[in-house]
Structures are given as structure tokens and as C-alpha cells.
Design a protein around this motif. Structure first.
Motif, PDB file in Angstrom:
ATOM      1  N   ARG A 271      -9.637   2.589  -4.595  1.00  0.00           N
ATOM      2  CA  ARG A 271      -9.474   2.968  -5.769  1.00  0.00           C
ATOM      3  C   ARG A 271     -10.461   1.897  -7.126  1.00  0.00           C
ATOM      4  NH1 ARG A 271      -5.736   5.093  -9.501  1.00  0.00           N
ATOM      5  NH2 ARG A 271      -4.529   6.411  -8.208  1.00  0.00           N
ATOM      6  N   PHE A 272     -11.301   1.809  -7.951  1.00  0.00           N
ATOM      7  CA  PHE A 272     -12.067   1.719  -8.022  1.00  0.00           C
ATOM      8  C   PHE A 272     -11.773   2.106  -9.893  1.00  0.00           C
ATOM      9  CE2 PHE A 272     -15.195   3.580  -6.406  1.00  0.00           C
ATOM     10  CZ  PHE A 272     -15.648   3.992  -7.490  1.00  0.00           C
ATOM     11  N   THR A 273     -12.347   1.346 -10.902  1.00  0.00           N
ATOM     12  CA  THR A 273     -12.844   1.504 -12.351  1.00  0.00           C
ATOM     13  C   THR A 273     -14.109   1.946 -12.112  1.00  0.00           C
ATOM     14  OG1 THR A 273     -12.814  -0.327 -13.622  1.00  0.00           O
ATOM     15  CG2 THR A 273     -10.418   0.636 -12.970  1.00  0.00           C
ATOM     16  N   ALA A 274     -14.772   2.590 -13.421  1.00  0.00           N
ATOM     17  CA  ALA A 274     -16.051   3.067 -13.695  1.00  0.00           C
ATOM     18  C   ALA A 274     -16.860   2.320 -14.878  1.00  0.00           C
ATOM     19  CB  ALA A 274     -16.371   4.444 -14.812  1.00  0.00           C
ATOM     20  N   ASP A 275     -16.394   1.513 -15.163  1.00  0.00           N
ATOM     21  CA  ASP A 275     -16.562   0.046 -15.943  1.00  0.00           C
ATOM     22  C   ASP A 275     -16.835  -1.248 -14.904  1.00  0.00           C
ATOM     23  OD1 ASP A 275     -16.121   1.254 -18.080  1.00  0.00           O
ATOM     24  OD2 ASP A 275     -13.781   0.851 -18.455  1.00  0.00           O
TER      25      ASP A 275
ATOM     26  N   MET B 152     -11.629   5.305 -10.057  1.00  0.00           N
ATOM     27  CA  MET B 152     -11.942   6.406  -9.368  1.00  0.00           C
ATOM     28  C   MET B 152     -10.915   6.636  -8.499  1.00  0.00           C
ATOM     29  SD  MET B 152     -16.108   6.654 -10.231  1.00  0.00           S
ATOM     30  CE  MET B 152     -16.787   5.651 -11.311  1.00  0.00           C
ATOM     31  N   VAL B 153     -11.225   7.461  -7.625  1.00  0.00           N
ATOM     32  CA  VAL B 153      -9.803   7.592  -6.477  1.00  0.00           C
ATOM     33  C   VAL B 153     -10.534   7.713  -5.191  1.00  0.00           C
ATOM     34  CG1 VAL B 153      -7.629   8.061  -5.607  1.00  0.00           C
ATOM     35  CG2 VAL B 153      -7.647   7.101  -8.288  1.00  0.00           C
ATOM     36  N   VAL B 154      -9.956   7.370  -4.400  1.00  0.00           N
ATOM     37  CA  VAL B 154     -10.996   8.161  -3.418  1.00  0.00           C
ATOM     38  C   VAL B 154     -10.115   8.514  -2.335  1.00  0.00           C
ATOM     39  CG1 VAL B 154     -12.234   7.718  -1.179  1.00  0.00           C
ATOM     40  CG2 VAL B 154     -13.617   6.321  -3.132  1.00  0.00           C
ATOM     41  N   PHE B 155      -9.685  10.066  -2.086  1.00  0.00           N
ATOM     42  CA  PHE B 155      -9.243  10.366  -0.611  1.00  0.00           C
ATOM     43  C   PHE B 155      -9.156  11.095   0.171  1.00  0.00           C
ATOM     44  CE2 PHE B 155      -7.558  11.170  -5.043  1.00  0.00           C
ATOM     45  CZ  PHE B 155      -5.669  10.970  -4.663  1.00  0.00           C
ATOM     46  N   ARG B 156      -8.627  10.769   1.256  1.00  0.00           N
ATOM     47  CA  ARG B 156      -9.152  10.786   3.008  1.00  0.00           C
ATOM     48  C   ARG B 156      -8.087  11.898   3.681  1.00  0.00           C
ATOM     49  NH1 ARG B 156     -10.956   6.776   6.195  1.00  0.00           N
ATOM     50  NH2 ARG B 156     -13.652   6.853   5.086  1.00  0.00           N
ATOM     51  N   ASP B 157      -8.668  13.066   3.177  1.00  0.00           N
ATOM     52  CA  ASP B 157      -7.192  14.520   3.810  1.00  0.00           C
ATOM     53  C   ASP B 157      -6.313  13.752   2.604  1.00  0.00           C
ATOM     54  OD1 ASP B 157      -8.882  14.625   6.211  1.00  0.00           O
ATOM     55  OD2 ASP B 157      -7.731  13.192   7.435  1.00  0.00           O
ATOM     56  N   ASP B 158      -6.734  13.553   1.391  1.00  0.00           N
ATOM     57  CA  ASP B 158      -5.367  13.992   1.076  1.00  0.00           C
ATOM     58  C   ASP B 158      -4.394  12.318   0.662  1.00  0.00           C
ATOM     59  OD1 ASP B 158      -6.055  16.592   0.291  1.00  0.00           O
ATOM     60  OD2 ASP B 158      -4.153  17.452   1.782  1.00  0.00           O
ATOM     61  N   VAL B 159      -5.120  11.163   1.639  1.00  0.00           N
ATOM     62  CA  VAL B 159      -4.034  10.011   1.456  1.00  0.00           C
ATOM     63  C   VAL B 159      -5.211   9.288   0.649  1.00  0.00           C
ATOM     64  CG1 VAL B 159      -3.646   8.182   2.899  1.00  0.00           C
ATOM     65  CG2 VAL B 159      -3.086  10.231   3.832  1.00  0.00           C
ATOM     66  N   GLU B 160      -5.013   8.296  -0.532  1.00  0.00           N
ATOM     67  CA  GLU B 160      -5.629   7.883  -1.533  1.00  0.00           C
ATOM     68  C   GLU B 160      -6.185   6.497  -0.628  1.00  0.00           C
ATOM     69  OE1 GLU B 160      -5.424   4.573  -4.642  1.00  0.00           O
ATOM     70  OE2 GLU B 160      -4.470   5.795  -5.356  1.00  0.00           O
TER      71      GLU B 160
END
Length: 156
Positions: free
Chosen positions: A12-16, A1-9
Motif C-alpha cells: 500500500r502507498f499513496t499517490a502523493d 493505492m493498494v496492491v492485492f495478490r489473490d485477494d490478499v493485500e
């Protein structure tokens, strides 16, 4: 899963890695609009996602089979899920604001989360069918076999 703020990463972490998800909701929590925020527990960290991030929406609803198999989704009413004041945004008519996105060491919120009385594990779909069952005449006297009286899934 990737978290963005204003198109900037920004994260990040995996669902597992997800050990537990707690959806905090207003009222009965029957509609997606009732969701206030989500708390995601990873092995070392706790991440808080406001409702507008989509974690409680798209991530959960588009991957229901994954979450059902993982059996890690829990629910708690907002009135029973206080967060420390420093984690909430502003006040609106003396009502605590919802928290902003934040990643914290898991130990920092552990004692707070231990006091919350959560129900689950159950996906949104499982909650919906339980509500339907309870709304039927005599429905509240018959619980689905997989759930006990506190709606906590029995572990074999």
C-alpha cells in the motif's frame, strides 16, 4: 493505492508519494497492449509493476488529470530499459521476460534507471496528441510550445 495478490493485500502507498512513473513499452508504445511494465519511484523505494497488474492501465488511464498535474510520467522503449537479470521472469525464445511485482530500496535500482533515456513528462493523452501532430503533413517541424525537441517538458 493498494496492491492485492489473490485477494490478499500485499502492499500500500499513496499517490502523493509517487515521485516518478516510468512506463516501459514494446514497439512504439501506441496502445495499452504495448506496455511491458511500470517502474514507480517513491521517496525511499522503487516498485516494479508488470503490465497485468493494472498500474499502467486503470491507475493511469482513469486518473489522467491527476498524473497530468503531477507531471511525473515518463516513457522508455523496452529495448532501452534493461533490468538486472534477477528481476526478470524466465526467458521466451531468448527474449528476457517481464519482471514480477517487486518493491526494492530506491538505491538498488538508481544506477540502472539513470542509464535509461526516458521521454516526458507526458501522459498517455499528451503522447497521443504529439503522435497525431507528428503524423500530419509538416507536423514534425512544428512542436507544441510546451515540448522541446526531445519531448521533454520545459520547466519554467
Amino acid at each position: 493505492m493498494v496492491v492485492f495478490r489473490d485477494d490478499v493485500e500485499v502492499d500500500r502507498f499513496t499517490a502523493d508519494q509517487v515521485e516518478r512513473v516510468i512506463f516501459v513499452h514494446r514497439g512504439s508504445g501506441e496502445t495499452p497492449g504495448d506496455l511491458s511494465f511500470a517502474v514507480v519511484e517513491l521517496p525511499e523505494d522503487t516498485i516494479i509493476f508488470p503490465a497485468d497488474t493494472g498500474f499502467a492501465g486503470r491507475v493511469h488511464f482513469e486518473r489522467t488529470q491527476f498524473w497530468e498535474e503531477k507531471q511525473c510520467v515518463y516513457w522508455v522503449p523496452e529495448s532501452q530499459a534493461p533490468l538486472p537479470g534477477r528481476l526478470r521472469r524466465g526467458l521466451w525464445l531468448l527474449r528476457p521476460g517481464t519482471p514480477a511485482y517487486r518493491r526494492l530500496p530506491r538505491t538498488e535500482l538508481a544506477s540502472t534507471l539513470e542509464r535509461w533515456v526516458v521521454t516526458g513528462p507526458q501522459t498517455w493523452e499528451q503522447r497521443k496528441w504529439l503522435r497525431i501532430e507528428r503524423s500530419r503533413p509538416f507536423g514534425s517541424t512544428t512542436q507544441p510550445a510546451a515540448l522541446d525537441s526531445t519531448h521533454q517538458r520545459k520547466r519554467a
